[in-house]
Design an enzyme around this catalytic site. Structure first.
Site, mmCIF file in Angstrom:
data_model
loop_
_atom_site.group_PDB
_atom_site.id
_atom_site.type_symbol
_atom_site.label_atom_id
_atom_site.label_comp_id
_atom_site.label_asym_id
_atom_site.label_seq_id
_atom_site.Cartn_x
_atom_site.Cartn_y
_atom_site.Cartn_z
ATOM 1 N N SER A 190 0.805 -1.225 0.000
ATOM 2 C CA SER A 190 0.000 0.000 0.000
ATOM 3 C C SER A 190 0.836 1.273 0.000
ATOM 4 O O SER A 190 0.817 2.069 0.946
ATOM 5 C CB SER A 190 -0.947 -0.045 1.184
ATOM 6 O OG SER A 190 -1.695 -1.214 1.089
ATOM 7 N N ARG B 199 7.246 6.268 -4.668
ATOM 8 C CA ARG B 199 7.850 6.866 -3.479
ATOM 9 C C ARG B 199 7.231 6.226 -2.251
ATOM 10 O O ARG B 199 6.165 5.622 -2.330
ATOM 11 C CB ARG B 199 7.643 8.380 -3.450
ATOM 12 C CG ARG B 199 6.206 8.791 -3.441
ATOM 13 C CD ARG B 199 6.063 10.311 -3.552
ATOM 14 N NE ARG B 199 4.783 10.674 -4.139
ATOM 15 C CZ ARG B 199 3.660 10.741 -3.443
ATOM 16 N NH1 ARG B 199 3.652 10.518 -2.160
ATOM 17 N NH2 ARG B 199 2.521 11.048 -4.050
ATOM 18 N N ASP C 252 -4.005 -1.742 -0.810
ATOM 19 C CA ASP C 252 -5.069 -2.078 0.144
ATOM 20 C C ASP C 252 -6.456 -1.658 -0.320
ATOM 21 O O ASP C 252 -7.437 -2.358 -0.090
ATOM 22 C CB ASP C 252 -4.753 -1.493 1.532
ATOM 23 C CG ASP C 252 -4.341 -0.030 1.491
ATOM 24 O OD1 ASP C 252 -4.370 0.583 0.409
ATOM 25 O OD2 ASP C 252 -3.983 0.494 2.562
HETATM 26 MG MG MG Z 1 -4.131 -1.833 6.055
#
Ligand code: MG
Ligand code: ADP
Length: 508
Positions: free
Chosen positions: A177, A192, A230
């Site tokens: 994520s 990044r 996510d």
């Molecule tokens: Mg999470």
């Protein structure tokens, strides 16, 4: 009355006057200090105000930025990244799949067994480990060795307990994520770091290669089938259970959102062809910015002192990594302007010392004398015993900071709904809240510790959503909290891409 007696009486009166004078002076001074602290609070309240008119401006700005980010590369602070997920799970996926969910605070290892009919998850195992702080700024090898060994132990435990067929290479969905430029459904380059991670040697590298190498180094035979983030995992799990799910939002350590977009609306990828005609877009909305966002001096300082100044502006006002630090900064300022918290505590100067779960504990302290507030001030910030009115002030700070965050998150969600014509105006009419507009049932999957574990945050978010949309429209918008969606969803996408035969995406 003798002379001596008179002298004593006069003396006593003088002393009494002097004492009264000192007390009066102290009271005036303390009242002045209190007034200055209340001034700091008022200023905070004013600069955090989010009346519904302002929230609607944020909604519009979000929708506009979404268009801009889809129109051209670099056209907006919203990256609007392609995910290469062009079909979402339907509930018919079958088999045992794994997932790794690297979020921000925790690493989750997941195994699901899918029944293949009517969205049935036959079994689900989830193991959660906090990511050791030093690995967040170490090397990619260290990080992926940690991930691989954790996964290996998890798999070995399962092998002892089940009949999993080792004839087939295990397939894995990897939820990573952080902003990634996806090259295909199973590969992508790290753009990044965010959320306090800073492993320089990883930036610009292919994420799945790093993981796959880590698995090989640790002797684990597993195939990374999909790379998602996510929000996409959460969207997938939401859609697996409910086909009306159109978007997913994460509000945990960080914040982000993804949604199902029509391929022809992704102008920056002209000629993008998907069998379904749609694709999930990862907005990276944590980087959203608009002049309509209510920004305070605390936000400016927090941003300036962060490792990524001018980035993730929306996230820094909303997500769990930052709320505690905004509250700390307000208390610090009050403590510098007066001594209502006693002498300045050195702990107040330590960035990120006050984690957001402590903010929710203080905010939701329902004891009459706010014992929990007193305890946290003492234990976390080394501020000993403060009077009740000062504890109340702290609760108020938590309230102001959290309410702003929740309301801005709600505006972001409505921004997405507006972009896809699900905000009740949908191009049919611009009159808000008209009861004759046919509004389709619209589900947004939500996940993240801030939303699921902080009741006041959740309630403020729901309240703002109702305010912005109006109740007639809002009743058709359902926010559904998913559990372990980011991980379980990734395993289901792995299943979905592994057994992909028929396209099933329902376009908007
Ligand atoms: Mg999470
Ligand atoms: P990740 O973002 O690492 O995937 P989670 O979704 O579990 O992790 O979110 C964890 C974050 O959510 C924590 O870092 C914290 O900021 C926030 N959080 C968790 N529990 C609470 C709570 N009770 N109150 C407020 N914030 C919380």
């Amino acid at each position: 009355m003798g002379r001596v007696t008179v002298a004593v009486a006069v003396g006593a009166a003088v002393v009494a006057c002097a004492v009264a004078g000192v007390l009066f002076g102290r009271r005036v001074r303390s009242r002045r200090k209190w007034r200055s602290v209340v001034g700091v609070l008022r200023e905070l309240e004013e600069s955090c105000e989010t009346p519904v008119g302002r929230l609607r401006q944020v909604v519009d700005a979000m929708a506009v930025e979404m268009h801009a980010g889809l129109a051209s590369e670099g056209g907006s602070k919203l990256k609007m990244l392609l995910t290469f997920v062009d079909h979402l799970p339907t509930g018919s996926e079958v088999g045992t799949y794994y997932a790794l969910d690297l979020g921000g605070t925790n690493l989750r290892v997941v195994r699901v067994q899918l029944g293949g009919r009517s969205s049935s998850i036959l079994s689900k195992d989830v193991e959660l480990l906090p990511i050791p702080q030093h690995l967040m700024t170490s090397t990619s090898e260290d990080l992926f060795d940690f991930i691989a060994t954790t996964l290996k132990q998890f798999v070995e435990k399962e092998e002892n307990n089940s009949e999993f067929s080792s004839l087939r290479t295990r397939e894995l969905g990897f939820t990573f994520s952080f902003p990634v430029k996806q090259l295909s459904i199973r590969s992508g380059i790290l753009i990044r770091w965010t959320k306090g991670f800073a492993i320089d040697d990883m930036v610009g590298r292919e994420v799945v290669e790093c993981l796959q190498a880590g698995l090989a180094r640790n002797g684990l035979d597993m195939q990374v089938a999909v790379l998602v983030n996510d929000t996409v995992g959460t969207l997938a799990l939401g859609h697996y259970h409910d086909a009306d799910t159109v978007a997913a939002v994460i509000i945990g350590t960080g914040t982000n959102a993804s949604y199902l977009e029509r391929s022809d609306a992704i102008i920056k990828c002209q000629g993008l062809l998907t069998t379904s005609g749609g694709m999930v877009v990862n907005m990276e909305w944590g980087n959203f910015w608009s002049s309509h966002l209510p920004r305070t001096s605390y936000d400016i300082d927090l941003d300036g002192e962060s490792p990524n100044p001018n980035d993730q502006g929306f996230e820094k006002m909303i997500s769990g990594l930052y709320l505690g630090d905004i509250v700390r900064r307000v208390i610090l300022r009050m403590s510098q302007e007066s001594d209502i918290f006693g002498p300045l505590s050195p702990s107040l100067l330590v960035p990120f010392i006050l984690h957001t779960p402590f903010v929710s504990k203080m905010h939701e302290d329902d004891s009459p004398d706010l014992q929990e507030v007193a305890r946290i001030l003492k234990e976390k910030l080394e501020i000993p015993e403060v009077p009740l009115k000062v504890r109340k002030l702290v609760v108020r700070i938590c309230d102001v900071v959290t309410r702003r965050a929740a309301r801005l998150a709600a505006a972001g969600i409505v921004g997405i709904l507006k972009k896809i014509g699900r905000d009740g105006t949908g191009g049919i009419s611009s009159i808000r809240g008209r009861s004759d507009i046919k509004m389709r049932r619209t589900v947004v999957a939500i996940e993240g510790g801030l939303y699921t574990s902080y009741t006041m945050f959740r309630e403020y978010l729901h309240e703002a959503l109702n305010e912005i949309l109006g109740e007639d429209i809002a009743q058709h918008v359902i926010l559904k909290a998913t559990e372990d969606g980011s991980g379980v969803g990734a395993a289901i996408i792995a299943a979905s891409y592994s057994s992909y035969t028929v396209d099933s995406v329902q376009l908007l």
